[in-house]
Motif scaffolding. Structure first.
Motif, short mmCIF file in Angstrom:
data_model
loop_
_atom_site.label_atom_id
_atom_site.label_comp_id
_atom_site.label_asym_id
_atom_site.label_seq_id
_atom_site.Cartn_x
_atom_site.Cartn_y
_atom_site.Cartn_z
N LEU A 86 0.83 -1.21 0.00
CA LEU A 86 0.00 0.00 0.00
C LEU A 86 0.86 1.26 0.00
N CYS A 87 1.92 1.24 0.79
CA CYS A 87 2.84 2.39 0.85
C CYS A 87 3.50 2.64 -0.51
N LEU A 88 3.97 1.59 -1.13
CA LEU A 88 4.61 1.72 -2.44
C LEU A 88 3.61 2.22 -3.48
N ALA A 89 2.42 1.64 -3.48
CA ALA A 89 1.39 2.07 -4.42
C ALA A 89 1.02 3.53 -4.18
N GLY A 90 0.93 3.92 -2.91
CA GLY A 90 0.64 5.31 -2.58
C GLY A 90 1.72 6.26 -3.06
N ALA A 91 2.97 5.84 -2.89
CA ALA A 91 4.08 6.67 -3.37
C ALA A 91 4.02 6.82 -4.89
N LEU A 92 3.71 5.75 -5.58
CA LEU A 92 3.60 5.81 -7.05
C LEU A 92 2.42 6.68 -7.47
N GLY A 93 1.30 6.59 -6.74
CA GLY A 93 0.15 7.43 -7.04
C GLY A 93 0.47 8.91 -6.84
N THR A 94 1.20 9.20 -5.79
CA THR A 94 1.61 10.58 -5.51
C THR A 94 2.50 11.12 -6.63
N LEU A 95 3.47 10.31 -7.03
CA LEU A 95 4.37 10.74 -8.12
C LEU A 95 3.63 10.90 -9.44
N ALA A 96 2.68 10.00 -9.71
CA ALA A 96 1.89 10.10 -10.94
C ALA A 96 1.06 11.38 -10.94
N ARG A 97 0.47 11.69 -9.79
CA ARG A 97 -0.32 12.93 -9.68
C ARG A 97 0.57 14.15 -9.91
N TYR A 98 1.72 14.17 -9.28
CA TYR A 98 2.66 15.28 -9.42
C TYR A 98 3.09 15.45 -10.87
N TRP A 99 3.43 14.36 -11.52
CA TRP A 99 3.90 14.41 -12.90
C TRP A 99 2.79 14.84 -13.84
N LEU A 100 1.63 14.20 -13.74
CA LEU A 100 0.54 14.51 -14.67
C LEU A 100 0.03 15.94 -14.50
N SER A 101 -0.23 16.35 -13.27
CA SER A 101 -0.74 17.71 -13.08
C SER A 101 0.29 18.74 -13.53
N GLY A 102 1.57 18.48 -13.25
CA GLY A 102 2.62 19.40 -13.70
C GLY A 102 2.69 19.48 -15.21
N ALA A 103 2.58 18.34 -15.88
CA ALA A 103 2.62 18.32 -17.35
C ALA A 103 1.43 19.08 -17.94
#
Length: 124
Positions: free
Chosen positions: A7-24
């Motif tokens: 869950l922690c790893l998936a959460g970290a990946l979700g956070t990074l995906a959100r950061y990357w997509l919204s920034g793009a």
């Protein structure tokens, strides 16, 4: 313990995906409107629905992975998708009053809570 770490790893990946997509998206469309957040929330709603059906109705994703993807990844990517899914379930079961209370309540109260938090933050 493995479930918690997953869950922690998936959460970290979700956070990074959100950061990357919204920034793009903000980079492409600018910051005059919450385009990045909107893109994340709308994509999150689509992905939540897709993952739910593939898991629950089609059996493609086993239940132990569904929780990791939906709670871990999607929970960090966007909780808006969960809000919309729960609202869709209320609509599916024709619970119109609860649907209205859920949608209006979370939006209006959420907006008020955000404004209150901002106000408190400015005072402190």
């Amino acid at each position: 313990m493995q479930k918690i770490l997953s869950l922690c790893l998936a959460g970290a990946l979700g956070t990074l995906a959100r950061y990357w997509l919204s920034g793009a998206v903000y980079g492409l469309l600018g910051r005059d409107f919450p385009w990045g957040t909107s893109a994340v929330n709308i994509l999150g709603c689509f992905l939540f629905g897709l993952i739910w059906v593939l898991s629950e109705e089609r059996g493609i994703l086993p239940p132990q992975y569904r929780i990791i993807v939906l709670v871990g990844f999607m929970g960090a990517f966007t909780t808006f998708s969960t809000f919309i899914f729960e609202s869709a379930e209320l609509a599916r079961t024709s619970e119109w009053l609860r649907l209205g209370l859920n949608m209006l309540g979370q939006n209006i109260v959420g907006f008020a809570a955000c404004a209150l938090g901002m106000g408190v933050g400015r005072i402190v």
